[in-house]
Structures are given as structure tokens and as C-alpha cells.
Design an enzyme around this catalytic site. Structure first.
Site, PDB file in Angstrom:
ATOM      1  N   LYS A 197       4.980  34.268 -39.149  1.00 17.91           N
ATOM      2  CA  LYS A 197       5.095  33.215 -40.263  1.00 17.91           C
ATOM      3  C   LYS A 197       4.163  33.341 -41.093  1.00 17.91           C
ATOM      4  O   LYS A 197       4.077  32.619 -42.217  1.00 17.91           O
ATOM      5  CB  LYS A 197       5.276  31.752 -39.719  1.00 17.91           C
TER       6      LYS A 197
ATOM      7  N   PHE B 179      -4.575  39.643 -31.931  1.00 17.67           N
ATOM      8  CA  PHE B 179      -5.125  40.343 -30.604  1.00 17.67           C
ATOM      9  C   PHE B 179      -5.164  39.202 -29.620  1.00 17.67           C
ATOM     10  O   PHE B 179      -5.152  39.800 -28.322  1.00 17.67           O
ATOM     11  CB  PHE B 179      -6.655  41.004 -31.001  1.00 17.67           C
TER      12      PHE B 179
ATOM     13  N   ASP C  72      -2.641  37.829 -24.562  1.00 11.79           N
ATOM     14  CA  ASP C  72      -1.521  36.592 -23.683  1.00 11.79           C
ATOM     15  C   ASP C  72      -0.368  37.203 -23.386  1.00 11.79           C
ATOM     16  O   ASP C  72       0.157  37.151 -22.149  1.00 11.79           O
ATOM     17  CB  ASP C  72      -1.439  35.580 -24.992  1.00 11.79           C
TER      18      ASP C  72
ATOM     19  N   ASP D 112       0.511  37.081 -19.361  1.00 14.13           N
ATOM     20  CA  ASP D 112       1.715  36.384 -18.776  1.00 14.13           C
ATOM     21  C   ASP D 112       2.949  37.342 -18.513  1.00 14.13           C
ATOM     22  O   ASP D 112       3.970  36.483 -18.251  1.00 14.13           O
ATOM     23  CB  ASP D 112       2.105  35.315 -20.125  1.00 14.13           C
TER      24      ASP D 112
ATOM     25  N   ARG E  11       8.187  39.389 -28.390  1.00 13.80           N
ATOM     26  CA  ARG E  11       7.105  38.620 -29.235  1.00 13.80           C
ATOM     27  C   ARG E  11       7.561  38.787 -30.474  1.00 13.80           C
ATOM     28  O   ARG E  11       7.787  39.896 -31.024  1.00 13.80           O
ATOM     29  CB  ARG E  11       5.716  38.987 -29.059  1.00 13.80           C
TER      30      ARG E  11
ATOM     31  N   ASP F 192      -6.126  27.762 -19.332  1.00  9.93           N
ATOM     32  CA  ASP F 192      -4.678  27.967 -19.196  1.00  9.93           C
ATOM     33  C   ASP F 192      -4.279  28.774 -18.103  1.00  9.93           C
ATOM     34  O   ASP F 192      -3.282  28.378 -17.236  1.00  9.93           O
ATOM     35  CB  ASP F 192      -4.037  28.599 -20.528  1.00  9.93           C
TER      36      ASP F 192
ATOM     37  N   LYS G  24      -7.615  26.483 -26.636  1.00  8.02           N
ATOM     38  CA  LYS G  24      -6.745  27.638 -26.836  1.00  8.02           C
ATOM     39  C   LYS G  24      -5.869  27.542 -28.136  1.00  8.02           C
ATOM     40  O   LYS G  24      -5.663  28.727 -28.491  1.00  8.02           O
ATOM     41  CB  LYS G  24      -5.619  27.596 -25.574  1.00  8.02           C
TER      42      LYS G  24
ATOM     43  N   PHE H 248       1.434  20.473 -32.143  1.00 11.69           N
ATOM     44  CA  PHE H 248       1.804  21.757 -32.567  1.00 11.69           C
ATOM     45  C   PHE H 248       1.864  22.508 -31.059  1.00 11.69           C
ATOM     46  O   PHE H 248       3.080  23.315 -30.664  1.00 11.69           O
ATOM     47  CB  PHE H 248       0.982  22.795 -33.183  1.00 11.69           C
TER      48      PHE H 248
ATOM     49  N   ASP I 270       5.285  23.744 -28.790  1.00 12.90           N
ATOM     50  CA  ASP I 270       5.266  25.162 -28.323  1.00 12.90           C
ATOM     51  C   ASP I 270       5.993  25.166 -26.871  1.00 12.90           C
ATOM     52  O   ASP I 270       6.678  25.931 -26.350  1.00 12.90           O
ATOM     53  CB  ASP I 270       3.819  25.805 -28.469  1.00 12.90           C
ATOM     54  N   ASP I 271       5.293  24.054 -25.836  1.00 10.99           N
ATOM     55  CA  ASP I 271       5.612  23.767 -24.658  1.00 10.99           C
ATOM     56  C   ASP I 271       7.048  23.860 -24.589  1.00 10.99           C
ATOM     57  O   ASP I 271       7.805  23.987 -23.443  1.00 10.99           O
ATOM     58  CB  ASP I 271       4.743  22.772 -23.842  1.00 10.99           C
TER      59      ASP I 271
END
Length: 431
Positions: free
Chosen positions: A135, A177, A182, A186, A191, A253, A279, A318, A322-323
């Protein structure tokens, strides 16, 4: 030319009413249940795609029922509509700069000894896959904030605007990056609606070096473009400080679940708040505005701290969103497949579930959280459902929005409108 009605003060209708065709204003019964706001077709035709609508003409469905102004919030003048239109033009300009930005980055290879051309050819492919597909909120915020603190876009020269957009793309490069690394950690699949870079043919763990390469090319770029500017040291230190804080947040995290696998001793508010602040909030919200202030020559600590306080609060909302979207979002909309449950992440959902669950529910969570089988994930989500976490989240989001809106309205600052724009941009977002 804007319609006459739009050049006068109006009330703001949030996106929630847009979905209902802009016909009614939800009115608390303690005021009156007969007041119905009718938006003119002209307004709806011109500005349906705007997140805020300027409305001057409001009518009561029952003329005998007085319209109670408490039902609405008077915020801005019709000039915001013009600003919204200008922002779309600015976004187009910003995105058009991407090819030039990539060329500037890759041309840095010409400063090195011969023999490294292959590396920069590879870097161009890395940037092509990982940069520009989002975005661009962070990058655009740099430009928006810079224009606001400089007295408006009309007071900004073409060179200054170019520098602001260049810094905006530097922030987007940083975002790229971070996300690349990430995704590897993960083991994510998608993505921004496409296959993660490390899963592309011929890439694999080379993606780790790609992430490091993008970070360090960022510093080389800033040196190349801003080393002669009075704000160079401020910009460089801001970027380095933000990268450091974000890496600390990533460590927290990753470490929260790994430290005691299937043990929730580290899943608490203190750990979660630290993860969010380090983070997410610093680089996603504070960094763009901080860079804009430095670019404008505004380095005083009071001004920065004032902005920081508000922006970290926006960052918290925010990340909570996201969670929630990781668990409940539609991958076709979010562009990624959620993995927080199977990755044993310390999220807002699990932290709040542990506060209100019964002993038997906690046992189920301990037996299933952090495991990748579909049955394990389903068991966790079933507990979330039983605890009505979606409903709790919805209430939290609405209350956070109202609290933030009240705080922003009380500000007397050139960034006030920017904060409001960011808040409305993230409120009830779906990706």
C-alpha cells in the site's frame, strides 16, 4: 469545481456508513431514533470512493423531530475533499518514482570495482519482487508529513518533493527487507498476494543475504543522495536507530514462543506491548514522520516526542489489527496466509484469551497452540470463538478509535490532520 455545498463545514461519515449506501446515520436512541440523515446524490456521486464525505445538506426524515448535533462530529471543512484528491495525485507521483528509485539503487554498483555487476543484476530482481507491491503507506506518510510541516505542498519545491519521495522509498525499502527476513523466519507462504521471495525457484536461503544486502544498500543510498545535506546525520541515525529497535522487537517476537515451547509464561501484556512498540510502531508509524521532520530541518526533541506519543498509540492499534487479520483475515484480501497460531506467536488474541479462559480451555490451548496440524489450529480457533474474541476485538477497535480521535482533536499541531488521516486509514481495515 466543487459543488457549493461541499465548500462549507460538514460532518464526517466513516466507512461504516459508506457500506450502507450513505443513507442513514446511526443515532443513539437516547437522542432521537427519528433523525435520518440523507446524503445528496450529488455528494455520493462525487465522493463515494473517499473515506470521508463532505456533507452540508442534512435533512430529518420527520421534520417535526429536531436534528440533534450531538449525533454527529463536526471536524473539517470541505477543503479536505480537495486534499484527498491531491493525495491521490501525490500517490500516483510517488509510485511513478519506483523505476527511478530502483535505477538509483542499482547504479550504486558503478561505484564499486568491476566484477560485482552480477550482484547488482541479482539485486534488481530482488527489488522487483519485494518492493512496490504494498500500500506504500509508510513511504507516502513521509511525503505527506513533510508537506504539512513545510506549510503545504505549494511551499515545497520540486527538489524538496523529490527528496521527500526518495526518503519515502527508503522507508519502503526498509519495510521490504524486514518482511523478506520475517517470511524466512516464519516460513510464510505468501506475501502481498504472491509467493514469498525465499520460496521462489533458485532463491531459497539466499534470501537471508538478500535481506542484509537491501539493508546495507539503503545506507549507501542515503549517503549518496543526502551526504551534502544538513539533515544527513539525523536521517542516517534515525534509520539505524529504527532498524536496531525493530530487530530487537523481532527478537522478542521470535523468542516469546521459542523460549518455552507450548508454555505461556511469556505471553503477557508486558511482553506483547514491547513486541508491538519495537517490532511495529517505531518503523511503521514513528519513522516516516521522524524522517519528514528532520528533512524539514525540525530537530527539536519536544516536537519529536509529541509526535512519537501519538504515533506509537496508532502503531499499537495497527498491530492488534494485524494479529486479528492473521487469524481471521481473508488471504485473498490480505495477500498472505496467517501462521501466528502454528508459529507459537505472542499475539493480542492469545494474550487476551489467557486472561479469560477457564482451566480446561487453557489446557486445550497449551495442547494445541504452536502446532501446525489443521486439527490443532482449529482447536485454538474454536476456543477463540467460545471466548468471543472477535467480539472483544471489535469493541477494542471501536473504543481505541474513539480514544485516539479525541486525543487528536485536542492537538494544536501541523501534524494533526496527518494523524487523523492515518487513523481513518487503519480503522476497520481488512488488509
Amino acid at each position: 469545481m466543487l459543488p457549493f455545498a461541499l465548500r462549507f463545514p460538514r460532518i464526517v461519515i466513516t466507512r461504516g456508513w459508506l457500506g450502507q449506501g450513505c443513507r442513514k446515520l446511526a443515532t443513539p436512541s437516547r437522542y432521537t431514533n427519528r433523525a435520518v440523515a440523507i446524503v445528496t446524490k450529488e455528494v455520493r456521486r462525487h465522493y463515494l470512493n473517499s473515506k470521508q464525505l463532505a456533507v452540508n445538506s442534512w435533512f430529518c426524515a420527520n421534520q417535526s423531530a429536531p436534528f440533534n448535533p450531538v449525533c454527529v462530529r463536526l471536524l473539517h471543512s470541505g477543503s479536505d475533499i480537495i486534499r484527498s484528491r491531491n493525495q491521490k495525485i501525490m500517490e500516483a507521483k510517488f509510485r511513478e518514482m519506483l523505476p527511478e528509485f530502483v535505477n538509483i539503487v542499482c547504479d550504486l554498483g558503478k561505484l564499486e570495482k568491476s566484477g560485482v555487476e552480477t550482484a547488482f543484476t541479482w539485486l534488481r530482481g530482488v527489488l522487483g519482487h519485494n518492493l512496490g507491491g504494498g500500500k506504500c503507506t509508510r513511504g507516502l506518510t513521509v511525503v505527506d508529513a513533510f508537506c504539512r510541516v513545510s506549510g503545504g505542498e505549494s511551499n515545497v519545491s520540486e527538489q524538496q518533493l523529490r527528496e521527500a519521495m526518495l526518503l519515502g522509498w527508503c522507508v519502503e525499502l526498509m519495510q521490504a527487507f524486514f518482511l523478506l527476513a520475517d517470511d524466512v523466519m516464519d516460513q510464510s507462504l505468501m506475501r502481498r498476494g504472491q509467493t514469498c521471495w525465499y520460496r521462489m525457484p533458485g532463491v531459497g536461503m539466499m534470501a537471508v543475504n538478500d535481506s542484509i544486502l537491501m539493508e546495507n544498500i539503503l545506507y549507501q543510498l542515503v549517503k549518496s543522495e543526502f551526504s551534502q545535506s544538513p539533515c544527513y546525520v539525523y536521517i542516517l541515525e534515525t534509520l539505524q536507530d529504527t532498524v536496531f529497535k525493530t530487530i530487537l522487537g523481532q527478537c522478542l517476537d521470535m523468542n516469546a514462543g521459542q523460549q518455552n515451547k507450548h508454555n505461556f509464561s511469556h505471553f503477557n501484556d508486558d511482553r506483547y506491548n514491547a513486541i508491538v512498540e519495537y517490532k511495529t510502531s517505531y518503523y511503521s508509524f514513528y519513522l516516516p514522520v521522524r524522517l519528514a521532520l528532520h528533512l524539514a530541518g525540525l530537530h527539536d526533541k519536544v516536537r519529536h516526542d509529541k509526535a512519537k506519543h501519538m504515533l506509537l498509540r496508532l502503531g499499537y492499534l495497527f498491530q492488534v489489527q494485524d494479529d486479528y487479520l492473521d487469524c481471521y483475515g481473508d488471504p485473498a484480501v490480505t495477500g498472505k496466509i496467517g501462521v501466528d497460531v502454528q508459529d507459537d506467536k505472542c499475539t493480542w488474541l492469545i494474550v487476551n484469551a489467557l486472561k479469560i479462559c477457564s482451566d480446561s480451555q487453557r489446557t486445550i490451548l497449551e495442547e494445541n497452540y504452536g502446532r501446525s496440524e489443521e486439527s490443532n489450529i482449529a482447536a485454538v480457533k474454536e476456543i477463540y470463538k467460545d471466548l468471543d474474541l472477535p467480539g472483544i476485538f471489535s469493541k477494542f477497535q471501536d473504543e481505541s478509535y474513539e480514544d485516539l480521535l479525541k486525543s487528536i482533536e485536542e492537538l494544536d499541531d501541523s501534524l494533526r490532520e496527518l494523524f487523523l488521516t492515518l487513523l481513518n486509514k487503519i480503522y476497520k481495515r481488512q488488509k
